[in-house]
Motif scaffolding. Structure first.
Motif, PDB file in Angstrom:
ATOM      1  N   ARG A 115      15.403   2.326   8.939  1.00 21.65           N
ATOM      2  CA  ARG A 115      15.918   3.978   8.329  1.00 21.65           C
ATOM      3  C   ARG A 115      14.970   4.344   7.243  1.00 21.65           C
ATOM      4  O   ARG A 115      14.952   5.316   7.314  1.00 21.65           O
ATOM      5  N   ILE A 116      15.283   3.568   6.202  1.00 17.81           N
ATOM      6  CA  ILE A 116      13.440   3.630   5.243  1.00 17.81           C
ATOM      7  C   ILE A 116      12.225   3.506   6.013  1.00 17.81           C
ATOM      8  O   ILE A 116      10.987   4.410   5.106  1.00 17.81           O
ATOM      9  N   ALA A 117      11.792   2.846   6.714  1.00 22.28           N
ATOM     10  CA  ALA A 117      11.266   2.839   7.150  1.00 22.28           C
ATOM     11  C   ALA A 117      10.166   4.276   7.703  1.00 22.28           C
ATOM     12  O   ALA A 117       8.554   4.754   6.891  1.00 22.28           O
ATOM     13  N   PRO A 118      10.880   4.844   8.424  1.00 18.08           N
ATOM     14  CA  PRO A 118       9.985   6.299   8.233  1.00 18.08           C
ATOM     15  C   PRO A 118       9.057   7.309   7.243  1.00 18.08           C
ATOM     16  O   PRO A 118       7.920   8.014   6.772  1.00 18.08           O
ATOM     17  N   GLY A 119      10.130   7.490   6.439  1.00 17.68           N
ATOM     18  CA  GLY A 119       9.930   7.761   4.925  1.00 17.68           C
ATOM     19  C   GLY A 119       9.028   7.243   4.387  1.00 17.68           C
ATOM     20  O   GLY A 119       7.707   8.063   3.573  1.00 17.68           O
ATOM     21  N   LEU A 120       8.916   5.758   4.303  1.00 16.71           N
ATOM     22  CA  LEU A 120       7.470   5.027   3.633  1.00 16.71           C
ATOM     23  C   LEU A 120       5.953   5.560   3.922  1.00 16.71           C
ATOM     24  O   LEU A 120       5.207   5.298   3.556  1.00 16.71           O
ATOM     25  N   GLY A 121       6.611   5.607   5.536  1.00 17.10           N
ATOM     26  CA  GLY A 121       5.194   5.376   6.477  1.00 17.10           C
ATOM     27  C   GLY A 121       4.498   7.073   5.640  1.00 17.10           C
ATOM     28  O   GLY A 121       3.570   7.071   5.997  1.00 17.10           O
ATOM     29  N   ALA A 122       5.209   8.173   5.839  1.00 17.39           N
ATOM     30  CA  ALA A 122       4.682   9.399   5.155  1.00 17.39           C
ATOM     31  C   ALA A 122       4.299   9.395   4.165  1.00 17.39           C
ATOM     32  O   ALA A 122       3.328  10.141   3.841  1.00 17.39           O
ATOM     33  N   LEU A 123       4.917   8.196   3.407  1.00 14.91           N
ATOM     34  CA  LEU A 123       4.214   8.563   2.343  1.00 14.91           C
ATOM     35  C   LEU A 123       3.289   7.961   2.152  1.00 14.91           C
ATOM     36  O   LEU A 123       2.326   8.048   1.163  1.00 14.91           O
ATOM     37  N   ALA A 124       2.825   6.953   3.156  1.00  8.94           N
ATOM     38  CA  ALA A 124       1.456   5.950   2.561  1.00  8.94           C
ATOM     39  C   ALA A 124       0.202   6.769   3.600  1.00  8.94           C
ATOM     40  O   ALA A 124      -0.578   6.556   3.150  1.00  8.94           O
ATOM     41  N   ASP A 125       0.907   7.471   4.955  1.00 13.96           N
ATOM     42  CA  ASP A 125      -0.380   8.434   4.984  1.00 13.96           C
ATOM     43  C   ASP A 125      -0.435   9.283   4.307  1.00 13.96           C
ATOM     44  O   ASP A 125      -1.861  10.125   4.357  1.00 13.96           O
ATOM     45  N   ASN A 126       0.145   9.904   3.574  1.00 10.89           N
ATOM     46  CA  ASN A 126      -0.624  10.637   2.271  1.00 10.89           C
ATOM     47  C   ASN A 126      -1.286  11.000   1.047  1.00 10.89           C
ATOM     48  O   ASN A 126      -2.543  11.376   1.336  1.00 10.89           O
ATOM     49  N   ALA A 127      -0.718   9.348   1.176  1.00 11.25           N
ATOM     50  CA  ALA A 127      -1.369   8.863  -0.182  1.00 11.25           C
ATOM     51  C   ALA A 127      -2.341   8.118   0.147  1.00 11.25           C
ATOM     52  O   ALA A 127      -4.071   8.376  -0.925  1.00 11.25           O
ATOM     53  N   SER A 128      -3.124   7.584   0.992  1.00 13.28           N
ATOM     54  CA  SER A 128      -4.224   6.743   1.387  1.00 13.28           C
ATOM     55  C   SER A 128      -5.075   8.085   1.824  1.00 13.28           C
ATOM     56  O   SER A 128      -6.403   7.307   1.774  1.00 13.28           O
ATOM     57  N   ARG A 129      -5.193   9.600   2.371  1.00 11.83           N
ATOM     58  CA  ARG A 129      -6.208   9.684   2.033  1.00 11.83           C
ATOM     59  C   ARG A 129      -6.766  10.072   0.504  1.00 11.83           C
ATOM     60  O   ARG A 129      -8.335  10.359   0.813  1.00 11.83           O
ATOM     61  N   THR A 130      -6.367   9.934  -0.295  1.00 14.83           N
ATOM     62  CA  THR A 130      -6.275   9.214  -1.649  1.00 14.83           C
ATOM     63  C   THR A 130      -7.223   7.980  -2.052  1.00 14.83           C
ATOM     64  O   THR A 130      -8.488   8.147  -2.858  1.00 14.83           O
ATOM     65  N   THR A 131      -6.213   7.598  -1.537  1.00 16.22           N
ATOM     66  CA  THR A 131      -6.459   5.946  -2.270  1.00 16.22           C
ATOM     67  C   THR A 131      -8.051   4.979  -1.057  1.00 16.22           C
ATOM     68  O   THR A 131      -8.019   4.174  -1.676  1.00 16.22           O
ATOM     69  N   LEU A 132      -7.518   5.776  -0.059  1.00 15.92           N
ATOM     70  CA  LEU A 132      -8.347   5.001   0.597  1.00 15.92           C
ATOM     71  C   LEU A 132      -7.831   3.447   1.366  1.00 15.92           C
ATOM     72  O   LEU A 132      -8.951   2.789   1.945  1.00 15.92           O
ATOM     73  N   SER A 133      -6.633   3.902   0.954  1.00 21.96           N
ATOM     74  CA  SER A 133      -6.163   1.697   1.246  1.00 21.96           C
ATOM     75  C   SER A 133      -4.912   1.873   2.348  1.00 21.96           C
ATOM     76  O   SER A 133      -4.359   2.939   2.828  1.00 21.96           O
ATOM     77  N   THR A 134      -5.019   0.586   3.000  1.00 14.03           N
ATOM     78  CA  THR A 134      -4.430   0.662   4.231  1.00 14.03           C
ATOM     79  C   THR A 134      -3.202  -0.096   3.801  1.00 14.03           C
ATOM     80  O   THR A 134      -3.194  -0.739   3.076  1.00 14.03           O
ATOM     81  N   VAL A 135      -1.788   0.293   4.272  1.00 15.64           N
ATOM     82  CA  VAL A 135      -0.126  -0.297   3.353  1.00 15.64           C
ATOM     83  C   VAL A 135       0.051  -0.752   4.911  1.00 15.64           C
ATOM     84  O   VAL A 135       0.781   0.297   5.927  1.00 15.64           O
ATOM     85  N   VAL A 136       0.388  -1.563   4.986  1.00 15.64           N
ATOM     86  CA  VAL A 136       1.621  -2.233   5.720  1.00 15.64           C
ATOM     87  C   VAL A 136       3.169  -2.766   4.689  1.00 15.64           C
ATOM     88  O   VAL A 136       2.904  -3.062   4.000  1.00 15.64           O
ATOM     89  N   PHE A 137       4.918  -2.037   5.496  1.00 23.05           N
ATOM     90  CA  PHE A 137       5.661  -2.957   4.724  1.00 23.05           C
ATOM     91  C   PHE A 137       6.570  -3.242   5.308  1.00 23.05           C
ATOM     92  O   PHE A 137       6.041  -3.552   6.712  1.00 23.05           O
ATOM     93  N   LEU A 138       6.493  -4.842   4.430  1.00 21.32           N
ATOM     94  CA  LEU A 138       7.409  -5.721   5.655  1.00 21.32           C
ATOM     95  C   LEU A 138       8.546  -5.785   5.051  1.00 21.32           C
ATOM     96  O   LEU A 138       8.773  -5.144   3.881  1.00 21.32           O
ATOM     97  N   ASP A 139       8.934  -6.538   5.648  1.00 23.92           N
ATOM     98  CA  ASP A 139      10.928  -6.697   5.666  1.00 23.92           C
ATOM     99  C   ASP A 139      11.103  -8.166   4.798  1.00 23.92           C
ATOM    100  O   ASP A 139       9.377  -8.580   4.349  1.00 23.92           O
TER     101      ASP A 139
END
Length: 501
Positions: A115-139
């Motif tokens: 349930r929380i994965a889509p929201g975290l993915g959207a956050l990472a997509d927006n932030a990575s345009r500035t940070t240029l970092s790749t993010v993977v969320f793991l359980d």
């Protein structure tokens, strides 16, 4: 003088290498900056992850999953503020291969993670345009929450650290090109990536991890950031250093060699204990030579101490039989003794003389053992002694021991003889490819004697004529092969292990 000039000319060829090293130092700073930036970003993502997770109601009867933090880690993650020291050092750490792909797994994500994965993915997509970092969320199992197919990163070392409550970090090549052109890539700083795995903490449990990566900025970006003047200064210093390298070489070679000459003279004069490592050797070869001189001096000093110890022991061991022989001789000189008393004194002289002869023979054997050379491995069955009243069993029957047959016969003869003297009727030899275990059914020995069994001149059969040199001879032989004899505490009988490492 021509030699000095030649050394200077050759040393100038090292300038490019020094320059590359300087670039590597600059790249290492970029690595640390990238690492610190990723940790800060990961902390923000982890905070958002934890908040979103805690906002989701658990399933009926469900508990908070993940690794439960021990007290020291709970204190760290519960602190009002946290600081992290650099985890990576380009000049010391090995650059690992490219990040392995996640491994497919049969495990499934908890519904809360879904349930929380889509929201975290959207956050990472927006932030990575500035940070240029790749993010993977793991359980908490290391499963990628946004992957199309269920796969886990739990086997990756830095992720494994994060899932145990620590921040994990690694340097990894971007591709095979980096491993082939290592020197050029390290100079530019763009051939590898910094990866950081940051634990997500909720209710003192690691509920997941944020796995981030970013390519280290190139030195062009570093120079554009205002460090151009520092690089110019570094280049000037490098050129000035090359100009005086001849003088430095002469000094760094001449002083250590003179000091080693003085130390060698001290060794020749017998002043072993006064030697100490030099403060500076200048070259690796001179350092090796200095270490060899100090090792040689230490060996001579140790040998002198051993000679002194053995001299004292031998003097002590010979004193008793010599005193007995002299006393018996004085009584015999009186001439007023009965035939039985004379025969008793003669027997005493003979027994003490035999004891002295045995002691001297064993001392000679031990000296020869220390000076002998290693032999080729031999069959264990060819080393077995034949001792009346002692049954010896061997497992496996075709065992090959890393001892020569001659040395093995000497070792086992002493060990089997000791076992028989202590009432054993059976001796079992078990070889596992590294350790030979010898166990008998004799009287054994007291636990208090365990630490002294292999000491020279220590014996529990002194009244029966024991000299305490049998095991010392065994130890001397085994030292030739880098092996170690160890007595082992046992309920019945005696047990020894010979470890060949």
């Amino acid at each position: 003088m021509p030699l000095v000039v030649a050394i200077v000319c050759v040393s100038l060829l090292a300038v490019p290498v020094v320059t590359t090293l300087a670039l590597q130092i600059g790249t290492n700073r970029l690595v640390n900056e990238t690492e610190a930036s990723l940790i800060k970003q990961a902390a923000i993502y982890a905070g958002a992850y934890a908040v979103a997770f805690e906002a989701e109601p658990p399933e009926a009867g469900g508990a908070v999953p993940g690794y439960y933090l021990p007290p020291p880690k709970r204190i760290f993650w519960s602190a009002a503020s946290r600081t992290f020291r650099p985890l990576l050092n380009l000049r010391q750490d090995v650059v690992e291969p490219v990040r392995p792909d996640p491994v497919p797994t049969a495990e499934r994500l908890d519904p809360r993670y879904l349930r929380i994965a889509p929201g975290l993915g959207a956050l990472a997509d927006n932030a990575s345009r500035t940070t240029l970092s790749t993010v993977v969320f793991l359980d908490h199992q290391g499963i990628d929450m946004l992957a199309g197919e269920t796969a886990s990163f739990a086997a990756v070392p830095e992720v494994r650290q994060a899932l145990q409550g620590d921040v994990g970090a690694a340097l990894r090549w971007r591709g095979d090109a980096g491993t082939r052109l290592r020197l050029a890539v390290l100079g530019g700083g763009t051939g590898f990536r910094v990866l950081v795995a940051y634990p997500v903490i909720s209710h003192n449990r690691v509920i997941g991890a944020v796995y981030m990566s970013r390519t280290v900025p190139g030195l062009r970006e570093y120079l554009a950031a205002g460090e151009r003047s520092a690089v110019i200064v570094l280049a000037v210093v490098t050129l000035l250093s090359a100009a005086v390298v001849g003088t430095l070489l002469v000094r760094t070679m001449l002083r250590p060699i003179r000091a080693l000459r003085d130390q060698s003279r001290m060794v020749a004069n017998g002043s072993h204990s006064e030697l100490a490592p030099l403060g500076h050797y200048g070259m690796r070869e001179i350092a090796d030579l200095g270490e060899a001189v100090i090792t040689m001096a230490g060996s001579l000093s140790q040998r002198s101490k051993e000679i002194g110890i053995y001299t004292n022991h031998v003097t002590h061991e010979l004193k008793s039989p010599v005193t007995s022989i002299m006393g018996a001789a004085e009584l015999l000189e009186d001439g007023h003794l009965s035939d039985a008393a004379q025969q008793s004194l003669i027997g005493t002289i003979r027994a003490q003389g035999e004891r002295m002869d045995l002691l001297l023979r064993q001392l000679r054997d031990m000296t020869r053992s220390r000076e002998a050379r290693r032999g080729e491995p031999g069959q264990l069955r060819d080393m077995l002694p034949e001792i009346s009243g002692l049954d010896i069993s061997l497992a496996p029957p075709d065992a090959i021991l890393p001892l020569s047959v001659a040395h093995g016969q000497t070792v086992l003869a002493h060990m089997a003889g000791n076992a028989r003297h202590h009432g054993a009727t059976r001796l079992d030899l078990d070889w596992d490819g590294r350790t030979l275990r010898l166990s008998d059914n004799g009287e054994g020995f007291a636990d208090i004697d365990l630490g002294r069994m292999v000491e020279p001149f220590f014996t529990t059969r002194r009244e029966e004529g024991g000299t305490g040199l049998g095991l010392a001879i065994v130890v001397a032989i085994l030292e030739l092969y880098g092996a170690r004899l160890t007595p082992v505490a046992a309920l019945g009988g005696a047990v020894f292990e010979i470890d060949f490492g």
